[in-house]
Design a protein around this motif. Structure first.
Motif, PDB file in Angstrom:
ATOM      1  N   LEU A 191       4.124 -11.661  15.601  1.00 39.76           N
ATOM      2  CA  LEU A 191       2.772 -11.058  15.105  1.00 39.76           C
ATOM      3  C   LEU A 191       2.051 -12.323  14.380  1.00 39.76           C
ATOM      4  CD1 LEU A 191       3.168  -7.227  14.568  1.00 39.76           C
ATOM      5  CD2 LEU A 191       2.378  -8.535  16.642  1.00 39.76           C
ATOM      6  N   GLU A 192       1.102 -12.777  14.675  1.00 39.17           N
ATOM      7  CA  GLU A 192       0.339 -13.451  13.993  1.00 39.17           C
ATOM      8  C   GLU A 192      -0.763 -12.771  13.080  1.00 39.17           C
ATOM      9  OE1 GLU A 192       1.084 -16.505  13.775  1.00 39.17           O
ATOM     10  OE2 GLU A 192       2.292 -16.651  15.318  1.00 39.17           O
ATOM     11  N   ASP A 193      -1.109 -13.133  11.897  1.00 40.40           N
ATOM     12  CA  ASP A 193      -1.898 -12.525  11.009  1.00 40.40           C
ATOM     13  C   ASP A 193      -1.915 -11.041  11.023  1.00 40.40           C
ATOM     14  OD1 ASP A 193      -3.284 -14.975  10.509  1.00 40.40           O
ATOM     15  OD2 ASP A 193      -4.496 -14.848  12.371  1.00 40.40           O
ATOM     16  N   ALA A 194      -0.723 -10.789  10.755  1.00 40.71           N
ATOM     17  CA  ALA A 194      -0.405  -9.230  10.566  1.00 40.71           C
ATOM     18  C   ALA A 194      -0.716  -8.617   9.392  1.00 40.71           C
ATOM     19  CB  ALA A 194       1.279  -9.050  11.120  1.00 40.71           C
ATOM     20  N   THR A 195      -0.806  -7.033   9.450  1.00 45.50           N
ATOM     21  CA  THR A 195      -1.172  -6.395   8.329  1.00 45.50           C
ATOM     22  C   THR A 195      -0.273  -5.201   8.480  1.00 45.50           C
ATOM     23  OG1 THR A 195      -2.902  -5.286   9.155  1.00 45.50           O
ATOM     24  CG2 THR A 195      -3.576  -6.964   7.838  1.00 45.50           C
ATOM     25  N   ASN A 196       0.439  -4.646   7.260  1.00 42.22           N
ATOM     26  CA  ASN A 196       1.212  -3.280   7.252  1.00 42.22           C
ATOM     27  C   ASN A 196       0.318  -2.344   6.662  1.00 42.22           C
ATOM     28  OD1 ASN A 196       3.051  -1.553   6.623  1.00 42.22           O
ATOM     29  ND2 ASN A 196       4.509  -2.677   5.519  1.00 42.22           N
ATOM     30  N   ALA A 197      -0.101  -1.303   7.795  1.00 39.99           N
ATOM     31  CA  ALA A 197      -0.943  -0.340   7.645  1.00 39.99           C
ATOM     32  C   ALA A 197      -0.252   0.867   7.047  1.00 39.99           C
ATOM     33  CB  ALA A 197      -1.598   0.181   8.788  1.00 39.99           C
ATOM     34  N   ALA A 198      -0.796   1.421   5.718  1.00 37.29           N
ATOM     35  CA  ALA A 198       0.109   2.469   5.252  1.00 37.29           C
ATOM     36  C   ALA A 198      -0.295   3.855   5.813  1.00 37.29           C
ATOM     37  CB  ALA A 198      -0.308   2.596   3.657  1.00 37.29           C
ATOM     38  N   ASP A 199       0.562   4.602   5.590  1.00 36.24           N
ATOM     39  CA  ASP A 199       0.365   6.113   6.453  1.00 36.24           C
ATOM     40  C   ASP A 199      -0.845   6.588   5.876  1.00 36.24           C
ATOM     41  OD1 ASP A 199       2.166   8.935   6.900  1.00 36.24           O
ATOM     42  OD2 ASP A 199       0.611   8.506   7.664  1.00 36.24           O
ATOM     43  N   SER A 200      -1.883   7.132   6.461  1.00 33.39           N
ATOM     44  CA  SER A 200      -3.067   7.680   5.859  1.00 33.39           C
ATOM     45  C   SER A 200      -3.073   9.096   5.565  1.00 33.39           C
ATOM     46  CB  SER A 200      -4.337   7.567   6.925  1.00 33.39           C
ATOM     47  OG  SER A 200      -3.893   8.534   8.122  1.00 33.39           O
ATOM     48  N   ASP A 201      -1.777   9.567   5.940  1.00 33.03           N
ATOM     49  CA  ASP A 201      -1.672  11.176   5.313  1.00 33.03           C
ATOM     50  C   ASP A 201      -1.020  11.077   3.964  1.00 33.03           C
ATOM     51  OD1 ASP A 201      -1.886  12.120   7.822  1.00 33.03           O
ATOM     52  OD2 ASP A 201       0.319  12.070   8.459  1.00 33.03           O
ATOM     53  N   GLU A 202      -0.571   9.738   3.126  1.00 34.15           N
ATOM     54  CA  GLU A 202      -0.178  10.079   1.815  1.00 34.15           C
ATOM     55  C   GLU A 202      -1.192   9.733   0.917  1.00 34.15           C
ATOM     56  OE1 GLU A 202       2.708   6.858   1.598  1.00 34.15           O
ATOM     57  OE2 GLU A 202       3.951   7.681   3.183  1.00 34.15           O
ATOM     58  N   THR A 203      -2.529   9.089   1.538  1.00 36.60           N
ATOM     59  CA  THR A 203      -3.685   8.909   0.541  1.00 36.60           C
ATOM     60  C   THR A 203      -5.009   9.336   1.322  1.00 36.60           C
ATOM     61  OG1 THR A 203      -3.917   6.722   1.444  1.00 36.60           O
ATOM     62  CG2 THR A 203      -2.522   6.910  -0.538  1.00 36.60           C
ATOM     63  N   ASP A 204      -5.922   9.511   0.713  1.00 30.29           N
ATOM     64  CA  ASP A 204      -7.129   9.966   1.244  1.00 30.29           C
ATOM     65  C   ASP A 204      -7.714   8.943   2.150  1.00 30.29           C
ATOM     66  OD1 ASP A 204      -8.013  11.454  -1.717  1.00 30.29           O
ATOM     67  OD2 ASP A 204      -7.279  12.366  -0.056  1.00 30.29           O
ATOM     68  N   ALA A 263      -6.733   5.177   4.306  1.00 28.45           N
ATOM     69  CA  ALA A 263      -5.851   4.238   4.860  1.00 28.45           C
ATOM     70  C   ALA A 263      -5.998   2.816   4.364  1.00 28.45           C
ATOM     71  CB  ALA A 263      -5.910   4.193   6.328  1.00 28.45           C
ATOM     72  N   THR A 264      -4.903   2.426   3.895  1.00 26.69           N
ATOM     73  CA  THR A 264      -4.842   1.032   3.285  1.00 26.69           C
ATOM     74  C   THR A 264      -4.058   0.099   4.103  1.00 26.69           C
ATOM     75  OG1 THR A 264      -2.808   1.442   2.039  1.00 26.69           O
ATOM     76  CG2 THR A 264      -5.094   1.981   0.795  1.00 26.69           C
ATOM     77  N   ALA A 265      -4.252  -1.152   3.848  1.00 26.37           N
ATOM     78  CA  ALA A 265      -3.670  -2.156   4.837  1.00 26.37           C
ATOM     79  C   ALA A 265      -3.070  -3.472   3.673  1.00 26.37           C
ATOM     80  CB  ALA A 265      -4.349  -2.977   5.531  1.00 26.37           C
ATOM     81  N   GLU A 266      -1.863  -3.665   3.871  1.00 24.80           N
ATOM     82  CA  GLU A 266      -1.302  -4.856   2.982  1.00 24.80           C
ATOM     83  C   GLU A 266      -0.992  -5.893   3.996  1.00 24.80           C
ATOM     84  OE1 GLU A 266       3.108  -5.817   1.067  1.00 24.80           O
ATOM     85  OE2 GLU A 266       2.403  -3.743   1.175  1.00 24.80           O
ATOM     86  N   SER A 267      -1.644  -6.979   3.458  1.00 23.18           N
ATOM     87  CA  SER A 267      -1.453  -8.409   4.348  1.00 23.18           C
ATOM     88  C   SER A 267      -0.129  -8.875   4.140  1.00 23.18           C
ATOM     89  CB  SER A 267      -2.294  -9.549   3.696  1.00 23.18           C
ATOM     90  OG  SER A 267      -3.682  -9.007   4.124  1.00 23.18           O
ATOM     91  N   GLY A 280       8.862   4.082  10.185  1.00 19.19           N
ATOM     92  CA  GLY A 280       7.602   4.637  10.237  1.00 19.19           C
ATOM     93  C   GLY A 280       6.375   3.949   9.913  1.00 19.19           C
ATOM     94  N   ASP A 281       6.937   2.456   9.300  1.00 16.17           N
ATOM     95  CA  ASP A 281       5.896   1.492   9.168  1.00 16.17           C
ATOM     96  C   ASP A 281       5.113   0.975  10.638  1.00 16.17           C
ATOM     97  OD1 ASP A 281       6.521   1.391   6.557  1.00 16.17           O
ATOM     98  OD2 ASP A 281       7.961  -0.349   6.712  1.00 16.17           O
ATOM     99  N   GLU A 282       3.891   0.720  10.358  1.00 16.38           N
ATOM    100  CA  GLU A 282       2.885   0.075  11.297  1.00 16.38           C
ATOM    101  C   GLU A 282       2.527  -1.245  10.954  1.00 16.38           C
ATOM    102  OE1 GLU A 282      -0.193   2.814  12.564  1.00 16.38           O
ATOM    103  OE2 GLU A 282       1.296   4.189  13.752  1.00 16.38           O
ATOM    104  N   TYR A 283       2.759  -2.245  11.920  1.00 15.39           N
ATOM    105  CA  TYR A 283       2.095  -3.572  11.782  1.00 15.39           C
ATOM    106  C   TYR A 283       0.930  -3.578  12.780  1.00 15.39           C
ATOM    107  CZ  TYR A 283       5.823  -4.658   8.692  1.00 15.39           C
ATOM    108  OH  TYR A 283       6.452  -4.741   7.252  1.00 15.39           O
ATOM    109  N   VAL A 284      -0.072  -4.367  12.311  1.00 16.39           N
ATOM    110  CA  VAL A 284      -1.359  -4.519  13.260  1.00 16.39           C
ATOM    111  C   VAL A 284      -1.324  -6.172  13.248  1.00 16.39           C
ATOM    112  CG1 VAL A 284      -3.596  -4.145  13.772  1.00 16.39           C
ATOM    113  CG2 VAL A 284      -2.256  -2.375  12.903  1.00 16.39           C
ATOM    114  N   GLY A 285      -1.252  -6.885  14.437  1.00 18.39           N
ATOM    115  CA  GLY A 285      -1.727  -8.224  14.587  1.00 18.39           C
ATOM    116  C   GLY A 285      -1.462  -8.538  15.785  1.00 18.39           C
ATOM    117  N   GLU A 286      -1.847 -10.020  15.869  1.00 16.34           N
ATOM    118  CA  GLU A 286      -1.922 -10.762  17.443  1.00 16.34           C
ATOM    119  C   GLU A 286      -0.568 -11.156  17.941  1.00 16.34           C
ATOM    120  OE1 GLU A 286      -3.500 -14.724  19.092  1.00 16.34           O
ATOM    121  OE2 GLU A 286      -4.884 -13.706  17.772  1.00 16.34           O
TER     122      GLU A 286
END
Length: 78
Positions: free
Chosen positions: A42-55, A57-61, A24-30
């Motif tokens: 993936l270069e310069d990726a972030t792990n995007a947290a599920d926006s349903d869990e919080t008000d 969306a957060t991203a963790e580098s 269920g994790d999502e990574y966004v990067g080049e």
């Protein structure tokens, strides 16, 4: 763009993509590279947290270069 998976990956090299994993994790990067097993780099990726869990969306580098094993990938979108 051709519908064959490796052709789609080839066309996406150097572009920002979102990779969804079985967990269920999502990574966004080049997309920096891939192989015949669809292992991804993936270069310069972030792990995007599920926006349903919080008000909001957060991203963790994560590391500068992230390698994702192909058998964990559910989808790759531009």
């Amino acid at each position: 763009m051709s519908g064959r998976p490796l052709d789609v990956l080839e066309a996406s090299l150097g572009e920002r993509v979102t990779v969804r994993l079985k967990s269920g994790d999502e990574y966004v990067g080049e997309l920096g590279g891939y192989d015949q097993h669809m292992n991804l780099v993936l270069e310069d990726a972030t792990n995007a947290a599920d926006s349903d869990e919080t008000d909001t969306a957060t991203a963790e580098s994560v590391e500068d270069t992230t390698i994702i094993r192909g058998d964990n990938v559910v989808s790759i979108t531009p």
